[in-house]
Design a protein around this motif. Sequence first.
Motif, PDB file in Angstrom:
ATOM      1  N   LYS A  96      29.961  -4.896   1.752  1.00 39.76           N
ATOM      2  CA  LYS A  96      30.963  -5.303   0.772  1.00 39.76           C
ATOM      3  C   LYS A  96      30.323  -5.627  -0.580  1.00 39.76           C
ATOM      4  O   LYS A  96      30.862  -5.284  -1.634  1.00 39.76           O
ATOM      5  CB  LYS A  96      31.743  -6.517   1.297  1.00 39.76           C
ATOM      6  N   GLU A  97      29.192  -6.300  -0.537  1.00 40.78           N
ATOM      7  CA  GLU A  97      28.502  -6.625  -1.790  1.00 40.78           C
ATOM      8  C   GLU A  97      28.046  -5.362  -2.507  1.00 40.78           C
ATOM      9  O   GLU A  97      28.131  -5.258  -3.741  1.00 40.78           O
ATOM     10  CB  GLU A  97      27.298  -7.524  -1.490  1.00 40.78           C
ATOM     11  N   ILE A  98      27.562  -4.392  -1.746  1.00 37.72           N
ATOM     12  CA  ILE A  98      27.106  -3.132  -2.331  1.00 37.72           C
ATOM     13  C   ILE A  98      28.269  -2.372  -2.955  1.00 37.72           C
ATOM     14  O   ILE A  98      28.172  -1.844  -4.062  1.00 37.72           O
ATOM     15  CB  ILE A  98      26.397  -2.281  -1.264  1.00 37.72           C
ATOM     16  N   GLN A  99      29.413  -2.335  -2.237  1.00 34.64           N
ATOM     17  CA  GLN A  99      30.577  -1.625  -2.759  1.00 34.64           C
ATOM     18  C   GLN A  99      31.120  -2.314  -4.007  1.00 34.64           C
ATOM     19  O   GLN A  99      31.479  -1.637  -4.987  1.00 34.64           O
ATOM     20  CB  GLN A  99      31.674  -1.553  -1.692  1.00 34.64           C
ATOM     21  N   LYS A 100      31.158  -3.630  -4.010  1.00 33.23           N
ATOM     22  CA  LYS A 100      31.665  -4.371  -5.166  1.00 33.23           C
ATOM     23  C   LYS A 100      30.775  -4.141  -6.387  1.00 33.23           C
ATOM     24  O   LYS A 100      31.267  -3.921  -7.506  1.00 33.23           O
ATOM     25  CB  LYS A 100      31.745  -5.860  -4.834  1.00 33.23           C
TER      26      LYS A 100
END
Length: 366
Positions: A22-26
Amino acid sequence: MAMMNEKDYYAILGVSKDADAKEIQKAFQQKARKLHPDINKAPDAEERFKEVSEAYAVLSDDAKRARYDAMRSGGPFAGYQGAPRPGPAGGAQTPGGFPFDGFPFGGSWGPAHRSAAAYNPETGADVVIDIDLNAQQARDGARKGVRYRRYETCEQCSGTGSISSESAHACPSCGGTGSIDVDMSFLFGGGRLQMVCPECGGTGRVVADPCPRCDGTGRRAVVSEAVIGFAAGTHDGDVVRMRGMGHAGTNGAPGGDLVGRAHVAAERLEGRARTGFYLAGFCAPFLVSLLITGMTMAMTTLCAVPFALGVLMVVSDDVLHRSVLWWRRGAVQFANGFGNGVFFAVLLAGFSRCSQSMTGPSYRMM
């Protein structure tokens, strides 16, 4: 293009090495929105957008991320499908089952398990060296020693780039296609973006156990020496080609040649003299035309000045020590200028006649 183990994808996205999906996608969404070519018109926006997309394509895929982490750390599992990868909860998982799957039993631990490198056979380029010869050396022939930088075939891997008998394998990141897909459906309503695979550079093949001495390229940078022989009667611009003494090809591809190009100052037409011959040739048709038609002295002088300047540029180039070939090349330049001058002189004469006919008596009576 830099291979994926040469780039810090975490730094490109601005996330830590422990970041979850999720952090990577955000992080990718935020950067992609700012750098998308439809929004950002900066000259480097498109290139930076591709780099961010490349980083996301690798880090958003568990298998590719595991390979990337292993390759950057130099781990023994780098370059194999069985490399462990972080699981959803941070634990280690393996995409291919047991982590030693695919290893040849009985093999030794060491350089044979280095990270993968792109397999890209390309013919080596020629090395071209200009060699100065005086008039006597050109006439009688000469041998000249040279030192030059080039790539030579790596002795350790015999130019293949691999330390094993099999040098090339299908790239595990792209499956041999040479490209990877990035899911862009969450960004601007887009679909999937296809881009060059960062691991194999688009070739679809990698060296799974690259040679430690040449990093999998099959060649190394060296300084070489050679003696180039020029035959009697050599002229400026003549070349001597020494086969296979140029740059070695990558991954076993054929090498280039060493090319010695004669530079004979007495025959070389360049600089001021070259420009002078052309300028004199260009002005000559205008000067002849003005003298024949009996134009005013002012117009004649206007053309005579650049003509004289061209002649002066030629004369000032040490003409007493020039060869016959130099004068022939000068004549060619003069002829080129003369041809262009004739074209513009005729064009100018045509415009002049049209102007006179439009201002003549018959035109004023209409």
